[in-house]
Design an enzyme around this catalytic site. Sequence first.
Site, PDB file in Angstrom:
ATOM      1  N   CYS A  56      36.063   8.677 -18.936  1.00  0.00           N
ATOM      2  CA  CYS A  56      35.213   9.255 -19.976  1.00  0.00           C
ATOM      3  C   CYS A  56      34.525  10.534 -19.521  1.00  0.00           C
ATOM      4  O   CYS A  56      34.145  11.359 -20.352  1.00  0.00           O
ATOM      5  CB  CYS A  56      34.183   8.241 -20.463  1.00  0.00           C
ATOM      6  SG  CYS A  56      33.503   7.191 -19.191  1.00  0.00           S
ATOM      7  N   ASP A  88      30.153   1.913 -18.332  1.00  0.00           N
ATOM      8  CA  ASP A  88      30.082   0.481 -18.568  1.00  0.00           C
ATOM      9  C   ASP A  88      31.389  -0.243 -18.278  1.00  0.00           C
ATOM     10  O   ASP A  88      31.385  -1.392 -17.846  1.00  0.00           O
ATOM     11  CB  ASP A  88      29.656   0.212 -20.015  1.00  0.00           C
ATOM     12  CG  ASP A  88      28.201   0.595 -20.259  1.00  0.00           C
ATOM     13  OD1 ASP A  88      27.603   1.207 -19.356  1.00  0.00           O
ATOM     14  OD2 ASP A  88      27.670   0.308 -21.336  1.00  0.00           O
ATOM     15  N   CYS A 129      30.098   9.031 -21.908  1.00  0.00           N
ATOM     16  CA  CYS A 129      30.088   7.571 -21.863  1.00  0.00           C
ATOM     17  C   CYS A 129      28.829   7.019 -22.517  1.00  0.00           C
ATOM     18  O   CYS A 129      27.908   7.755 -22.842  1.00  0.00           O
ATOM     19  CB  CYS A 129      30.222   7.083 -20.427  1.00  0.00           C
ATOM     20  SG  CYS A 129      30.738   5.349 -20.326  1.00  0.00           S
ATOM     21  N   CYS A 201      36.228   5.125 -24.177  1.00  0.00           N
ATOM     22  CA  CYS A 201      36.918   4.023 -24.854  1.00  0.00           C
ATOM     23  C   CYS A 201      37.178   4.384 -26.312  1.00  0.00           C
ATOM     24  O   CYS A 201      36.291   4.856 -27.021  1.00  0.00           O
ATOM     25  CB  CYS A 201      36.092   2.755 -24.766  1.00  0.00           C
ATOM     26  SG  CYS A 201      35.855   2.175 -23.077  1.00  0.00           S
ATOM     27  N   SER A 477      28.509  -5.272 -25.600  1.00  0.00           N
ATOM     28  CA  SER A 477      29.300  -4.053 -25.645  1.00  0.00           C
ATOM     29  C   SER A 477      29.682  -3.748 -27.079  1.00  0.00           C
ATOM     30  O   SER A 477      29.811  -4.648 -27.913  1.00  0.00           O
ATOM     31  CB  SER A 477      30.562  -4.249 -24.805  1.00  0.00           C
ATOM     32  OG  SER A 477      31.499  -3.240 -25.075  1.00  0.00           O
TER      33      SER A 477
END
Length: 574
Positions: A56, A88, A129, A201, A477
């Site tokens: 990221c 994370d 991130c 992500c 999350s």
Amino acid sequence: MTKWTFDKSRLPSRHVTEGPNRAPHRSYLYAMGLTKEQIHQPFVGVASCWNEAAPCNISLMRQAQAVKKGVAAAGGTPREFCTISVTDGIAMGHEGMKSSLVSREVITDSVELTMRGHSYDALVGLAGCDKSLPGMMMAMVRLNVPSVFIYGGSILPGSFRGKDVTVQDLFEAVGKHSVGDMSDEDLDELEQVAAPSAGACGAQFTANTMATVSEAIGLALPYSAGAPAPYEIRDKFCFTAGEMVMELIARNIRPRDIVTRKALENAATVVAASGGSTNAALHLPAIAHEAGIDFDLFDVAEIFKRTPYVADLKPGGKYVAKDMFEVGGIPLLMKTLLDHGYMHGDCMTVTGRTMAENMALVKWNPDQDVVYPANKPITTTGGVVGLRGNLAPEGAIVKVAGMKNLKFTGPARCFDNEEECFAAVSRREYKEGEVIVIRYEGPRGGPGMREMLSTTAALYGQGMGDKVALITDGRFSGATRGFCIGHVGPEAQAGGPIAHIRNGDIISINAETGDISVNVTDEEFAKRAKDWKPRNHGFGSGALWKYSESVGPAYKGAVTHPGGKEESVCYADI
């Protein structure tokens, strides 16, 4: 392209570059190769969270160079610096996750200190991130110098035997592997293909949720937050951000002109409409706090309650950020929300125009099914819901996007940290219908308010994701799915009701009415609390101790200082 000329007599950098007394300071600037002209131009901090910790952040240094070219082209002098980022995906599932939320405050503080120490006039912040996005936006609002936010972009989806996959599939694969539903060889193959590029992500987890927020709140250029990290168009957005920050200096448009109560409501709206991460309910109050605006979990939840869920994004839906960008991006989502009365169009943005003016030329794309029209939503209520009751007087939050059943009642099974719970889940030491409780993982008690993706993903991998509920004073999350309630407050370390629940107590959750309760009377809670003492979390010094000693409750954003309300001198006006 406009190359602006500036009078530095009102800008912070005059304290470093102007007058005979600053000859020593200027000598350092000459030592770095600056010209006389560059020294007497406005100084723009170009802050990135670049590091080699995770994909990221890995492209941020390259993107920062494009920002600097844009600043220079418009008559400014860019000064690049880096701050930290805790990722994370790497920190998840072990003690490292205690550092994650704490890093948000360190990012904000370190950007503030660098800007203050060197008297920079404006800020372009690049973040990639989960915590670096809100951390950078918080710094912008705190400093209140002209600022533009740039997201580093999302990762491309992986491909596993013809199917698109994300890191969420890997966390859930661990659960499948634990019960024999996935072989060592398949797990090894999946982990090598799930993350094929630079970027955060790819689904509507926390990073993409807060990227969506950056456009909706007005701090990022339209479309800039949707382009994946590997796309070359990112350099154009970065160059334009560098140019635009110079215009903001010239016009004296500052973050607190942009981040208003209405802008925060717009931000909460896009979170709900996109089925975004519950972590936004932590970060939006924290951003508001920097501006001196009261905007807590309950304010966020009110917006969630009245917002339709329209973007069919993972983890609850079908698509990832790349897909939404390619059918029209975040402006497409905001356009339908604005057209149907769910967003405020009169909010100022970093373009120097209002949200409505930015959206005026955005055309609806009927040939796609990533974003539904707001008058024909996937569901009429938002993808995220706030909860409250005798188990959570200070509130809690749950992501309901993609869930069919919004009610759950069952006996409690209590654990005093995530490791105990994960070990029990791995050994299948729980029963269908139970409400798993993980406590002492709040901001103070963790310390650091860890996310619980490893545990929730393992439950899903075992085929039990919709057969149990999970509640915690920690966080979840953005990749978490299922009946998972986080941010329960007051947290256990503060003596909240969650500290006094016992195995077998019946917990009821109703995401339709927003209620979370346990069949324990006030008298019984008082009786149980008599001999209770806070736990020793084991951190007697260092950053985690410092955080635990200063952090406030989750419903107010888990912040560590008094905020904009108590400010007497704004940095931008020194």
